[in-house]
Design a protein around this motif. Sequence first.
Motif, PDB file in Angstrom:
ATOM      1  N   ALA A 251       0.828  -1.209   0.000  1.00 20.84           N
ATOM      2  CA  ALA A 251       0.000   0.000   0.000  1.00 20.84           C
ATOM      3  C   ALA A 251       0.857   1.251   0.000  1.00 20.84           C
ATOM      4  CB  ALA A 251      -0.931  -0.004   1.215  1.00 20.84           C
ATOM      5  N   ALA A 252       2.001   1.219   0.709  1.00 22.28           N
ATOM      6  CA  ALA A 252       2.878   2.394   0.762  1.00 22.28           C
ATOM      7  C   ALA A 252       3.489   2.675  -0.603  1.00 22.28           C
ATOM      8  CB  ALA A 252       3.975   2.169   1.801  1.00 22.28           C
ATOM      9  N   ASN A 294     -12.247  -6.231  -7.182  1.00 25.62           N
ATOM     10  CA  ASN A 294     -11.066  -7.058  -6.953  1.00 25.62           C
ATOM     11  C   ASN A 294     -10.277  -7.320  -8.235  1.00 25.62           C
ATOM     12  OD1 ASN A 294     -11.436  -7.572  -4.087  1.00 25.62           O
ATOM     13  ND2 ASN A 294     -13.197  -8.822  -4.678  1.00 25.62           N
ATOM     14  N   ALA A 295     -10.715  -6.729  -9.347  1.00 21.74           N
ATOM     15  CA  ALA A 295     -10.054  -6.980 -10.634  1.00 21.74           C
ATOM     16  C   ALA A 295      -8.708  -6.276 -10.745  1.00 21.74           C
ATOM     17  CB  ALA A 295     -10.967  -6.550 -11.786  1.00 21.74           C
ATOM     18  N   TRP A 296      -8.405  -5.328  -9.847  1.00 25.24           N
ATOM     19  CA  TRP A 296      -7.114  -4.622  -9.908  1.00 25.24           C
ATOM     20  C   TRP A 296      -6.078  -5.428  -9.130  1.00 25.24           C
ATOM     21  CZ3 TRP A 296     -11.577  -2.361 -10.857  1.00 25.24           C
ATOM     22  CH2 TRP A 296     -11.619  -1.390 -11.861  1.00 25.24           C
ATOM     23  N   ARG A 297      -5.067  -5.916  -9.827  1.00 30.63           N
ATOM     24  CA  ARG A 297      -4.040  -6.742  -9.217  1.00 30.63           C
ATOM     25  C   ARG A 297      -3.242  -5.952  -8.188  1.00 30.63           C
ATOM     26  NH1 ARG A 297       0.236  -8.823 -13.389  1.00 30.63           N
ATOM     27  NH2 ARG A 297       1.207  -6.803 -12.889  1.00 30.63           N
ATOM     28  N   SER A 304      -9.037   1.630  -4.311  1.00 28.22           N
ATOM     29  CA  SER A 304      -9.582   2.613  -3.361  1.00 28.22           C
ATOM     30  C   SER A 304      -9.318   4.045  -3.805  1.00 28.22           C
ATOM     31  CB  SER A 304      -8.961   2.387  -1.976  1.00 28.22           C
ATOM     32  OG  SER A 304      -9.312   1.119  -1.472  1.00 28.22           O
ATOM     33  N   ALA A 305      -8.210   4.268  -4.522  1.00 26.27           N
ATOM     34  CA  ALA A 305      -7.845   5.622  -4.939  1.00 26.27           C
ATOM     35  C   ALA A 305      -8.635   6.110  -6.143  1.00 26.27           C
ATOM     36  CB  ALA A 305      -6.348   5.680  -5.259  1.00 26.27           C
ATOM     37  N   LEU A 306      -9.380   5.217  -6.796  1.00 27.26           N
ATOM     38  CA  LEU A 306     -10.040   5.570  -8.059  1.00 27.26           C
ATOM     39  C   LEU A 306     -11.314   6.367  -7.841  1.00 27.26           C
ATOM     40  CD1 LEU A 306      -9.773   2.165  -9.986  1.00 27.26           C
ATOM     41  CD2 LEU A 306      -8.215   4.123 -10.068  1.00 27.26           C
ATOM     42  N   ASP A 307     -11.582   7.252  -8.800  1.00 27.72           N
ATOM     43  CA  ASP A 307     -12.899   7.885  -8.884  1.00 27.72           C
ATOM     44  C   ASP A 307     -13.814   7.089  -9.806  1.00 27.72           C
ATOM     45  OD1 ASP A 307     -12.476  10.451  -7.323  1.00 27.72           O
ATOM     46  OD2 ASP A 307     -10.830  10.574  -8.751  1.00 27.72           O
ATOM     47  N   GLU A 308     -13.244   6.549 -10.884  1.00 26.60           N
ATOM     48  CA  GLU A 308     -13.995   5.711 -11.820  1.00 26.60           C
ATOM     49  C   GLU A 308     -13.124   4.510 -12.197  1.00 26.60           C
ATOM     50  OE1 GLU A 308     -17.141   6.149 -13.154  1.00 26.60           O
ATOM     51  OE2 GLU A 308     -17.490   7.996 -12.019  1.00 26.60           O
ATOM     52  N   GLY A 309     -13.714   3.318 -12.192  1.00 23.56           N
ATOM     53  CA  GLY A 309     -12.971   2.118 -12.560  1.00 23.56           C
ATOM     54  C   GLY A 309     -13.787   1.217 -13.474  1.00 23.56           C
ATOM     55  N   ALA A 351     -16.953  -0.864 -12.588  1.00 24.78           N
ATOM     56  CA  ALA A 351     -16.639  -1.542 -11.329  1.00 24.78           C
ATOM     57  C   ALA A 351     -16.621  -0.570 -10.151  1.00 24.78           C
ATOM     58  CB  ALA A 351     -15.291  -2.252 -11.421  1.00 24.78           C
ATOM     59  N   LYS A 352     -16.376   0.712 -10.434  1.00 26.65           N
ATOM     60  CA  LYS A 352     -16.398   1.727  -9.382  1.00 26.65           C
ATOM     61  C   LYS A 352     -16.772   3.054 -10.007  1.00 26.65           C
ATOM     62  CE  LYS A 352     -13.823   3.820  -5.584  1.00 26.65           C
ATOM     63  NZ  LYS A 352     -12.544   3.924  -4.843  1.00 26.65           N
ATOM     64  N   GLN A 353     -17.591   3.818  -9.311  1.00 24.61           N
ATOM     65  CA  GLN A 353     -17.990   5.112  -9.860  1.00 24.61           C
ATOM     66  C   GLN A 353     -18.027   6.165  -8.767  1.00 24.61           C
ATOM     67  OE1 GLN A 353     -22.147   3.156 -10.471  1.00 24.61           O
ATOM     68  NE2 GLN A 353     -22.362   5.306 -11.011  1.00 24.61           N
TER      69      GLN A 353
END
Length: 499
Positions: A251-252, A294-297, A304-309, A351-353
């Motif tokens: 994460a860091a 969970n599709a992001w390896r 978590s950092a995304l606005d749209e995925g 997947a995320k919005q």
Amino acid sequence: WLAIGNGLHFEAHGTQHEDAARDAWIAWCRRWNGSDDDDTLELEALKMWDNAAAPEEVLASGKRPMTGGSVMHYLRPKTPELPPVDLNDGEYVTIDGDQLLQTELPDIDWLVDDMIPAGDLISIAGPSGVGKTRYIALLIACLLTGRTDLMGLPAANKPISTLYFANEEKGEDLQRRIKAAMHANGLVGGRRSWVRGKDAGRVRFLTQDQGMLVPNLELLDQIVDKVKRDEIELVIFDPFNTLGGEEENSAASVDQIISCFQYIAQHTGAAVMFIHHTPKDRSEAPDALRGDSNAWRGSGAICSALDEGFTMFPFRPPSCRVGKSAKDNRRKLFQMQRDGQLGRYIVTEHAKQREGETLPATVYQFVSHPVKTGGKPIGALQWVPLPDAEQELEDALSGVTALADAGQRVAWASALVSMLGEGEHFVTLTAIDQFFRENHVEFWDHDGKDKILKGRGRGAKLFEMLASQTREAEHFVAIDWDEKRSPTKRLKVLIRVSS
């Protein structure tokens, strides 16, 4: 300042008002709001006036001249505005019930509605080789022309300039891909965009400093300057794992890369997009993570950092995803596509919005198009309606497309006439299926024969094929059918047969 000076010079040069205009220009510059040094600005004003091009030279150059209208435009008084209600308190946003209800909050500034918000972070995740680079080439082609509707997406609010950093592709290859996408989708014109391939050197956000990885601020500032100078509104990085982080499961380490994305977005107002890989497939269904966060390896900090995925996977019809035959169907579909008997498709899914509507799944077909006369075709994508792609793949798996030969259509249509005769008939699809299985198996090829002998419920598929194909061909039978339910809830069809 330049617009006003040039406007006055263009209007007054060579006229009786030239000296008065020059004096007015110098006097205004001595008291110009914002000047740090009155004397310096006055000298700059004299230099500008004395070196300004004559009106006839400006017109001859083809440039749009600054005129008195320009002066009035820049000097016009500002429209009075009501004092805004400020809910911001430094780094905090105040939530005050009464004020909040009375305040008109701004809408999100979307470049493409519900997909690309200006100044935000967007990502697309998919397995290796799925077609992510082809998708980005199509996206760039549609954005620079403002025609994202040709991708099955909401229409872009305007043509959008992009900057694409591809750490695994050469620059000239990207040119060909984008050109192929434009040719394949009938796109022309649009805004200027830029690509930077691996042949110019891989972009790495982090650099070594005394044994530690730290942000390469010199590189980031170069990118910021480029984005500002060329009014770029979307910056794309591909792929995430090449940008310099030590470990995508940390994460860091991920946070260091995300901070670099945010640095670019905050200093330019541009949206930032990055491409990432999905985890290695350990399941029976290769598209099990469609539309899944969970599709992001790697670390969960990435999503978590995304606005749209959005996720991207090979498109599989329902019969390949559920049911006892799903595994066998996947293998058969893969083999048919590998042998070139069937087209390939991919599907993207939300997947995320951040906010707004969830976009429906969009499907794209693999196509190819030459980028020069006599040249080799270059791979590209075309959007197709999801039901159309699903129907083609399901038909291929069920063997219906194998029946599309004109001679076989005539034979089956003839058999239907001999079974029913002309007129209207109200029968079950099971009865039709039984008749064909018992009396006309010889018209099937070997694979089809095995299927019809072992399977049930083929009447519907077979009849759909006959009804859709024989109307358009010059056959002696025309078939129409309507679905109805009998009082016993058994599905029947009303058939009209005429020779």
